[in-house]
Design an enzyme around this catalytic site. Structure first.
Site, PDB file in Angstrom:
ATOM      1  N   ASN A   1       2.066 -30.407 -34.794  1.00 20.50           N
ATOM      2  CA  ASN A   1       0.864 -30.708 -34.016  1.00 20.50           C
ATOM      3  C   ASN A   1       0.803 -29.884 -32.732  1.00 20.50           C
ATOM      4  OD1 ASN A   1       3.048 -32.892 -33.490  1.00 20.50           O
ATOM      5  ND2 ASN A   1       1.802 -33.003 -31.641  1.00 20.50           N
ATOM      6  N   HIS A   2       1.962 -29.532 -32.150  1.00 16.56           N
ATOM      7  CA  HIS A   2       1.941 -28.764 -30.907  1.00 16.56           C
ATOM      8  C   HIS A   2       1.666 -27.281 -31.132  1.00 16.56           C
ATOM      9  CE1 HIS A   2       2.769 -31.788 -27.904  1.00 16.56           C
ATOM     10  NE2 HIS A   2       3.672 -32.325 -28.719  1.00 16.56           N
TER      11      HIS A   2
ATOM     12  N   ASP B   1      -1.704 -26.808 -29.455  1.00 21.93           N
ATOM     13  CA  ASP B   1      -1.901 -27.060 -28.025  1.00 21.93           C
ATOM     14  C   ASP B   1      -2.696 -25.952 -27.366  1.00 21.93           C
ATOM     15  OD1 ASP B   1      -0.531 -29.424 -28.117  1.00 21.93           O
ATOM     16  OD2 ASP B   1       1.354 -28.612 -27.367  1.00 21.93           O
TER      17      ASP B   1
ATOM     18  N   ARG C   1       5.804 -35.412 -19.458  1.00 18.49           N
ATOM     19  CA  ARG C   1       6.814 -34.933 -20.410  1.00 18.49           C
ATOM     20  C   ARG C   1       8.237 -34.944 -19.877  1.00 18.49           C
ATOM     21  NH1 ARG C   1       4.477 -35.387 -25.147  1.00 18.49           N
ATOM     22  NH2 ARG C   1       6.030 -33.969 -26.021  1.00 18.49           N
TER      23      ARG C   1
ATOM     24  N   ASP D   1       6.703 -27.596 -34.464  1.00 22.44           N
ATOM     25  CA  ASP D   1       6.615 -27.813 -33.014  1.00 22.44           C
ATOM     26  C   ASP D   1       7.505 -26.821 -32.275  1.00 22.44           C
ATOM     27  OD1 ASP D   1       4.641 -29.690 -32.934  1.00 22.44           O
ATOM     28  OD2 ASP D   1       5.837 -31.260 -32.001  1.00 22.44           O
TER      29      ASP D   1
ATOM     30  N   HIS E   1       8.945 -34.004 -35.766  1.00 22.40           N
ATOM     31  CA  HIS E   1       7.924 -34.793 -35.091  1.00 22.40           C
ATOM     32  C   HIS E   1       8.479 -36.022 -34.370  1.00 22.40           C
ATOM     33  CE1 HIS E   1       3.958 -36.052 -33.948  1.00 22.40           C
ATOM     34  NE2 HIS E   1       3.933 -37.100 -34.731  1.00 22.40           N
TER      35      HIS E   1
ATOM     36  N   ARG F   1       6.382 -44.507 -21.487  1.00 22.57           N
ATOM     37  CA  ARG F   1       5.516 -44.971 -22.568  1.00 22.57           C
ATOM     38  C   ARG F   1       5.581 -46.489 -22.768  1.00 22.57           C
ATOM     39  NH1 ARG F   1       4.856 -40.399 -27.210  1.00 22.57           N
ATOM     40  NH2 ARG F   1       4.896 -38.579 -25.859  1.00 22.57           N
TER      41      ARG F   1
ATOM     42  N   ARG G   1      10.631 -40.358 -21.426  1.00 23.72           N
ATOM     43  CA  ARG G   1       9.792 -40.811 -22.532  1.00 23.72           C
ATOM     44  C   ARG G   1       9.983 -42.291 -22.849  1.00 23.72           C
ATOM     45  NH1 ARG G   1       7.986 -37.908 -27.550  1.00 23.72           N
ATOM     46  NH2 ARG G   1       7.739 -39.442 -29.208  1.00 23.72           N
TER      47      ARG G   1
ATOM     48  N   GLN H   1      11.561 -36.427 -33.619  1.00 21.39           N
ATOM     49  CA  GLN H   1      12.618 -35.890 -32.748  1.00 21.39           C
ATOM     50  C   GLN H   1      13.848 -36.789 -32.711  1.00 21.39           C
ATOM     51  OE1 GLN H   1       9.178 -34.144 -29.820  1.00 21.39           O
ATOM     52  NE2 GLN H   1      11.231 -34.198 -28.980  1.00 21.39           N
TER      53      GLN H   1
ATOM     54  N   ASP I   1      11.352 -29.124 -33.927  1.00 25.60           N
ATOM     55  CA  ASP I   1      10.940 -29.492 -32.568  1.00 25.60           C
ATOM     56  C   ASP I   1      11.647 -28.662 -31.510  1.00 25.60           C
ATOM     57  OD1 ASP I   1       9.087 -32.060 -32.758  1.00 25.60           O
ATOM     58  OD2 ASP I   1      10.632 -32.229 -34.302  1.00 25.60           O
TER      59      ASP I   1
ATOM     60  N   HIS J   1       5.971 -31.922 -40.658  1.00 27.48           N
ATOM     61  CA  HIS J   1       5.958 -32.367 -39.264  1.00 27.48           C
ATOM     62  C   HIS J   1       5.175 -33.677 -39.240  1.00 27.48           C
ATOM     63  CE1 HIS J   1       6.802 -31.608 -35.042  1.00 27.48           C
ATOM     64  NE2 HIS J   1       5.663 -32.255 -34.807  1.00 27.48           N
TER      65      HIS J   1
ATOM     66  N   HIS K   1      10.233 -26.807 -29.148  1.00 32.14           N
ATOM     67  CA  HIS K   1       9.564 -27.066 -27.871  1.00 32.14           C
ATOM     68  C   HIS K   1       9.987 -26.109 -26.760  1.00 32.14           C
ATOM     69  CE1 HIS K   1       7.188 -30.450 -29.099  1.00 32.14           C
ATOM     70  NE2 HIS K   1       8.241 -31.066 -29.604  1.00 32.14           N
TER      71      HIS K   1
END
Length: 558
Positions: free
Chosen positions: A125-126, A129, A418, A93, A261, A387, A383, A263, A50, A226, A52
């Site tokens: 998954n990212h 994007d 984010r 990611d 994933h 959420r 986050r 994190q 991750d 992930h 990112h």
């Protein structure tokens, strides 16, 4: 004894027998391992996940690829000096999270990983994007395989990406397979992944392990995944993660999972009990499920995980494990004032990679750091808050969308928020950090009865998920799987009246499990990028009074 362990025992017995001059069956003599019996082999697995976009250190001098390379070079050299076979793996990611990276399609991140010497990574998954041609470009930047065994091409029915890689080190054959969360089909951008099928990674792993045993005869099998680590398999609405994967397989058939994933630092207090108090520098014990070690190194390159194993006579055993902080700091008080200090000794930045990455960091800084607005307090987008409840930032983003589209109300998925915006000056970089996905603003004209059906799905999404919705211009009562007392602009929803509402293009296309409305006759993609809409709104309304967007009982949850 399981099939895998039986096979290991058969290999060991066959090799011992052949060395002793004894006969062995044809089936076992065909399998000729490169390791010697009664000999101990050291294996070290280094890992991150991750990333990112965090190729550069943060403003406090924490993490960053330059310091990470110094640390990994040191760990690799020490392990190899002890005769260990070393692999450096990533749980995926690499994309999305920091404007300097996002604006350059994560070029500095993938090229930086190449310079550090990664051996393989899982596709996260990212990685989806962007359009698939961006991913292909990133694969060319990386000189290591980007793996996923469970992503298939719908047109051909074949695996779309490389499923595994075999590494031969010190007489050992180490198989590394990749697995990607099947939630990517839900949380990935539907505009980019329509040609892909994300199959159950548990079933694909079991099938692939059988293939590997038959064709590759690996001594060690590792899954770079992930999928997320969920304590005791309690995954909520998320797709099954690493614990479920390990439990699904035959005991001992998978030696290790290098994950991502969710994190988090995967550090356990005991069987199926994760540590809630882990701090940088503390001892960390990985999870173990069904004979499989599970590790994860939090996020952003904050740590490098280091697992030391011993391999002997076909068996792999963990000797030690550590999560090593990469220049992380803590706050202390000095003469009554708070000060940040390194938790451990500062790791010097590798000059070669620092000099290589610096131009990427500087590129576009003039534009990114221009002040566009100011606020009188924090706009909340953390986050663990956004959420779970309505926040002023989530509602302000929705307000910006509502204004631009001249809509009656707006829906904003919290997964698209984010980060927070701190009080004071706001820059374009802050906006891009909050909204890095470049989703388009869409609006849809629906009858009140259609709106009610839509809200019964969207407004009832559970907390602790990116699907949890932020709203502006509308109020309602949410009770279980339905809504009631819906009011738009303070007036009761009329089933026969037409209403216009906005939603990001990601959700309009079915992302986060929202109803797909791109084929609705009233749906329009405005072509406006979300971050640009927010930037313009901030510039127009500065100075921002955050209290204007604070929730005031519009959403009532029972």
């Amino acid at each position: 004894m399981t099939d895998r362990l039986s096979l290991k025992a058969a290999i060991s017995a066959a090799l011992l027998a052949s060395l002793a001059g004894c006969s062995a069956t044809t089936e076992t003599t065909e399998i000729v391992p490169g390791w010697q019996p009664d000999t101990t082999y050291n294996v070290t697995i280094l890992h991150t996940n991750d990333n990112h976009g965090r190729f550069w250190h943060n403003r406090h001098g924490e993490y960053g690829m330059a310091a990470r390379k110094t640390l990994i070079d040191k760990l690799r050299a020490e392990a190899e000096a002890d005769g260990a076979a070393v692999l450096l793996l990533s749980g995926g990611d690499i994309n999305t999270g920091v404007p300097e990276s996002d604006l350059q399609d994560a070029e500095p991140d993938f090229k930086g990983m190449t310079m550090i010497g990664y051996d393989a990574m899982a596709l996260g998954n990212h990685e989806f994007d962007n359009s698939l041609d961006v991913l292909e470009k990133q694969m060319n930047w990386a000189d290591f395989p980007m793996l996923s065994a469970n992503i298939y091409d719908k047109a051909t029915g074949e695996r779309k990406y490389q499923a595994y890689e075999i590494f031969e080190k010190n007489g050992l054959r180490i198989a590394v397979m990749g697995l990607t969360t099947e939630d990517t089909a839900k949380i990935g951008n539907p505009e980019f992944i329509g040609e892909l099928e994300f199959r159950d990674p548990k079933e694909e792993a079991k099938k692939l392990i059988a293939e590997l045993e038959k064709t590759e005869n690996p001594d060690i099998i590792i899954a770079a995944t992930h999928m997320g680590h969920y304590e005791d398999g309690q995954r909520g609405i998320n797709a099954p993660g690493d614990v479920a994967l390990a439990r699904y397989l035959n005991e001992g058939s998978l030696d290790m999972i290098v994950g991502g994933h969710s994190q988090e630092p995967v550090c356990m207090e005991g069987p199926n009990v994760a540590s809630k108090t882990f701090k940088p520098g503390d001892e960390c014990k990985p999870d173990n499920q069904n004979g499989t070690y599970i590790v994860q190194a939090h996020e952003w390159g904050k740590y490098v995980g280091k697992a030391d194993f011993e391999f002997r006579n076909g068996e792999l055993n963990l000797v030690s494990y550590d999560l090593i902080p990469v220049n992380l700091k803590k706050k202390i008080k000095v003469n009554g004032e708070k000060k940040r200090v390194f938790i451990q000794n500062e790791i010097p930045k590798d000059k070669g990679i620092y000099d290589f990455l610096k131009p990427y960091q500087e590129k576009g800084q003039d534009q990114l750091n221009v002040k566009i607005a100011e606020t009188n307090d924090k706009l909340e987008g953390d986050r663990n808050v956004v959420r779970f409840q309505q926040t002023n930032l989530g509602r302000m983003i929705a307000a910006a969308h509502k204004e631009r589209a001249k809509a009656d109300f707006s829906v904003m998925n919290s997964g698209g928020v984010r980060d927070s915006i701190e009080a004071g000056d706001v820059t374009y970089k802050d906006v891009l950090t909050v909204q890095p996905f470049a989703n388009m603003l869409t609006y849809t004209d629906m009858s009140g009865s259609e709106v009610l059906d839509y809200l019964n799905v969207v407004a009832t999404k559970p907390v602790d998920s990116g699907a949890y919705a932020q709203f502006y211009g509308i109020s309602m009562v949410v009770d279980g799987d339905s809504v009631s007392d819906v009011k738009v602009g303070g007036e009761a929803l009329d089933p026969n009246k037409t209403y216009r509402f906005t939603v990001p293009s990601y959700n309009a296309a079915g992302g986060d499990g929202y109803p797909k409305i791109t084929d609705h006759p009233g749906n329009v993609n405005t072509g406006f990028v979300d971050a640009e809409v927010l930037k313009d709104f901030l510039e127009k309304n500065t100075p921002i009074d955050v209290n204007k967007y604070a929730p005031n009982g519009e959403m009532v949850y029972k």
